[in-house]
Design an enzyme around this catalytic site. Structure first.
Site, mmCIF file in Angstrom:
data_model
loop_
_atom_site.group_PDB
_atom_site.id
_atom_site.type_symbol
_atom_site.label_atom_id
_atom_site.label_comp_id
_atom_site.label_asym_id
_atom_site.label_seq_id
_atom_site.Cartn_x
_atom_site.Cartn_y
_atom_site.Cartn_z
ATOM 1 N N SER A 42 75.614 22.861 63.786
ATOM 2 C CA SER A 42 74.200 22.925 63.425
ATOM 3 C C SER A 42 73.626 24.256 63.895
ATOM 4 C CB SER A 42 73.456 21.735 64.047
ATOM 5 O OG SER A 42 72.157 21.636 63.521
ATOM 6 N N ASN A 43 72.326 24.345 64.040
ATOM 7 C CA ASN A 43 71.686 25.555 64.553
ATOM 8 C C ASN A 43 70.423 25.153 65.298
ATOM 9 O OD1 ASN A 43 69.329 25.574 62.651
ATOM 10 N ND2 ASN A 43 71.008 25.676 61.189
ATOM 11 N N ALA A 44 69.710 26.135 65.830
ATOM 12 C CA ALA A 44 68.618 25.847 66.769
ATOM 13 C C ALA A 44 67.254 25.633 66.116
ATOM 14 C CB ALA A 44 68.530 26.999 67.781
ATOM 15 N N ALA B 69 66.685 25.870 57.966
ATOM 16 C CA ALA B 69 67.870 26.636 58.335
ATOM 17 C C ALA B 69 69.071 25.753 57.967
ATOM 18 C CB ALA B 69 67.855 26.954 59.818
#
Ligand code: PMT
Length: 221
Positions: A25-27, A93
């Site tokens: 995943s991402n932040a 995102a």
């Protein structure tokens, strides 16, 4: 001007599972996308928020909120609305890749190294660009660490955005997770408008004000 306009917003990250307990995943926190949804709602727009997993609760009355986890789910949810929206704003995102195979059982840590084969996810904004009608507007986002204008132009052209919002993670308070952000807006004529660091609520106001100017221009011409 935005009253009654049907507007799709994507927000947050996507999670791409390797096995039942691990994911890529991402932040992204979803704060930017949710702030845009609130601003549009306050202008009387009909908001459809397609959101990846976040800790934010959307309490806007009469707002369609669709919760998804993966990029494939986000695309499916968005496709449902593509034909009926006036405007699409792609703040999410989205993970560019997902594991080729999602293991059904938890992977055991037997080996010292491990290779996870990834496959490309579909690009939701690009898919919208392919079917976009002349009356439909779309706004993209790009988070870059370098060559921000050049990469932004490439994304705007490829995905047929009417303008693109650029942000970076280069300074404290910008980009993922923070309550603040510092953006530039890149337009189709390659003009760039830069804004100082502001709360994401204020940033959302700036973006929506640019959107209103675009609508005004279209209506005048
Ligand atoms: O959620 P926050 O913590 O508030 O952070 C906000 C943010 C940093 C996530 C947001 O401001 C932002 O920049 N979002 C876009 C992140 C990004 O780098 O996107 P991208 O360069 O991968 O994609 C460009 C555009 O295509 C984006 O509009 C994206 O939503 C869209 N895209 C990308 C890939 C994909 N598979 N589908 C898409 O729709």
């Amino acid at each position: 001007m935005l009253k009654g306009k049907r507007i799709l917003i994507t927000a947050g990250p996507t999670k791409e599972f390797i096995d039942p307990v691990r994911f890529i995943s991402n932040a992204s926190s979803g704060k930017m996308g949710y702030a845009i949804a609130e601003e549009l709602y306050s202008k009387g727009a009909e908001v459809i928020l397609i959101t990846g997993p976040t800790n934010i609760r959307c309490n806007l009355p009469d707002t369609k909120v669709v919760h998804v986890t993966t990029a494939l789910e986000m695309l499916k949810a968005c496709r449902h609305y593509f034909g009926s929206v006036d405007i699409a704003i792609f703040t999410a995102a989205v993970a560019d890749y997902r594991p080729l195979n999602r293991e059904l059982s938890k992977i055991k840590k037997n080996d010292d190294t491990m290779v996870v084969e990834l496959t490309k996810n579909p690009d939701i904004a690009f898919e919208f660009g392919k079917v976009k009608d002349p009356h439909q507007l779309s706004i993209g986002f790009a988070l870059e660490t370098d060559n921000i204008i050049e990469y932004g132009k490439g994304k705007m052209n490829k995905k047929k955005f009417d303008f693109i919002v650029l942000n970076t993670t280069n300074e404290n308070g910008e980009g993922f997770g923070f309550d603040t952000n510092k953006i530039s807006i890149l337009f189709r004529d390659h003009a760039v408008k830069s804004f100082p660091l502001k709360s994401k609520k204020e940033v959302a106001k700036d973006i929506i004000s640019e959107l209103e100017s675009q609508i005004k221009n279209i209506e005048v011409h």
